[in-house]
Design a protein around this motif. Sequence first.
Motif, PDB file in Angstrom:
ATOM      1  N   PHE A  58       0.870  -1.185  -0.042  1.00 21.18           N
ATOM      2  CA  PHE A  58       0.182   0.128   0.067  1.00 21.18           C
ATOM      3  C   PHE A  58       0.763   1.223   0.171  1.00 21.18           C
ATOM      4  O   PHE A  58       0.501   2.120  -0.566  1.00 21.18           O
ATOM      5  N   TYR A 234      -5.562   5.818   4.847  1.00 25.39           N
ATOM      6  CA  TYR A 234      -6.827   5.394   4.284  1.00 25.39           C
ATOM      7  C   TYR A 234      -7.876   5.561   5.437  1.00 25.39           C
ATOM      8  O   TYR A 234      -7.473   5.709   6.558  1.00 25.39           O
ATOM      9  N   GLU A 268     -13.393   1.526  -2.414  1.00 25.56           N
ATOM     10  CA  GLU A 268     -12.688   2.241  -1.497  1.00 25.56           C
ATOM     11  C   GLU A 268     -11.675   1.471  -0.438  1.00 25.56           C
ATOM     12  O   GLU A 268     -12.324   0.470   0.013  1.00 25.56           O
ATOM     13  N   ILE A 269     -10.316   1.701  -0.313  1.00 21.48           N
ATOM     14  CA  ILE A 269      -9.517   0.970   0.565  1.00 21.48           C
ATOM     15  C   ILE A 269      -9.613   1.370   1.877  1.00 21.48           C
ATOM     16  O   ILE A 269      -9.880   2.788   2.125  1.00 21.48           O
ATOM     17  N   GLN A 271      -8.986   0.931   6.473  1.00 25.55           N
ATOM     18  CA  GLN A 271      -8.230   0.583   7.679  1.00 25.55           C
ATOM     19  C   GLN A 271      -9.404   0.012   8.459  1.00 25.55           C
ATOM     20  O   GLN A 271     -10.347   0.716   8.946  1.00 25.55           O
ATOM     21  N   VAL A 282      -6.474  -4.390   6.288  1.00 23.80           N
ATOM     22  CA  VAL A 282      -7.034  -3.415   5.234  1.00 23.80           C
ATOM     23  C   VAL A 282      -7.947  -3.994   4.193  1.00 23.80           C
ATOM     24  O   VAL A 282      -7.604  -5.350   3.791  1.00 23.80           O
ATOM     25  N   ASP A 283      -8.939  -3.530   4.070  1.00 25.97           N
ATOM     26  CA  ASP A 283     -10.038  -4.013   3.124  1.00 25.97           C
ATOM     27  C   ASP A 283     -10.542  -3.133   2.054  1.00 25.97           C
ATOM     28  O   ASP A 283     -10.207  -1.917   1.954  1.00 25.97           O
ATOM     29  N   LYS A 284     -11.135  -3.638   1.267  1.00 25.21           N
ATOM     30  CA  LYS A 284     -11.641  -2.964   0.024  1.00 25.21           C
ATOM     31  C   LYS A 284     -13.275  -2.985  -0.103  1.00 25.21           C
ATOM     32  O   LYS A 284     -13.496  -4.091  -0.055  1.00 25.21           O
ATOM     33  N   ALA A 302     -17.413  -5.365   2.656  1.00 27.74           N
ATOM     34  CA  ALA A 302     -15.915  -5.119   2.235  1.00 27.74           C
ATOM     35  C   ALA A 302     -15.252  -6.409   2.540  1.00 27.74           C
ATOM     36  O   ALA A 302     -15.498  -7.377   3.209  1.00 27.74           O
ATOM     37  N   LEU A 305      -7.787  -6.991   1.969  1.00 31.02           N
ATOM     38  CA  LEU A 305      -6.761  -7.189   1.259  1.00 31.02           C
ATOM     39  C   LEU A 305      -5.432  -7.584   1.704  1.00 31.02           C
ATOM     40  O   LEU A 305      -4.422  -8.064   1.226  1.00 31.02           O
TER      41      LEU A 305
END
Length: 311
Positions: A58, A234, A268-269, A271, A282-284, A302, A305
């Motif tokens: 990231f 993020y 959107e990424i 935390q 960390v997700d999307k 979400a 990642l």
Amino acid sequence: MNGILIVNKPKGMTSHDVIQRIRRLTGSRRVGHAGTLDPLATGVLVICLGKATRLAQFLQSDSKEYVAEMTLGIETDTQDGTGRVLSRKPCSVEEREIINALKDFKGPTWQIPPMTSAIKHKGKPLYKLARKGIEVERRPRLVDIYKLELLEVKADDYPRASIRVGCSKGTYIRTLCADVGKALGCGAHMSNLTRTRAGKFEIREAFGLEELSKITEERSLNKILIPMNKALSYPVIVIKESFVQKILNGAPLREEMIEPKYTLDEGEIVQLWDTNGELLAVDKTTRPIERGLGQKPGEIIARPLCVGGSG
């Protein structure tokens, strides 16, 4: 030992050399960096220790800022001062001419990666092909140069111009210097480079290797490590305590795991933190999240990642 260390890389060392030095200083094998610097370059090298190595992917995508010196009138086959000189053309260039040339490179612009880059061609890094005297066709890449300023010009038969550059990931400053030289009609190469910022980390926060040796001897390294929950920029979503372990186990984020107070776009990424501010994952996001509006019960909002607590 988990966290981020900001190193001021000295000239002459590779980024891998710095990694090896940090491994010896800390005794840790889990050490990585978030964006390489050429041996010629100095400045900000973001080092990830322990579990923070998971965040390198990231941090690498963050924008960068540099101060570069380009020597006008001399072109090299590497576009920097380490290469073979291809042409010499003493020149006299006015500051306003350089400023006008720089304007054409500000904003989205196409670059052809240099043969000295680590980009792969049929599985082999370009720089390895270049060492064998092999040159291959490279596809232009779109980069964004959002800041481009002339700082000073030192007059000479081969003038040296210092520029400040703010750019997206994947921008080659040596190529920028060479392209500006061509636009001026005299050619140029990059003769010096300092990275002054990588993402949110600035050179004023960086430590030299000698400083780090002393800090390590004093057993004070933990005092200067940047914690994982301070590394990323993020948006943050706080997870209810009863769902923390599920997140750590890699579960996707569901509506019932959070309070209905967030507004986020799809893709959107984010935390994911626990209630103590520790980074869990960390997700999307897989769909828009609207403040105050509940999703369907159990719906995934979400997907992870990167998973792994900072504790």
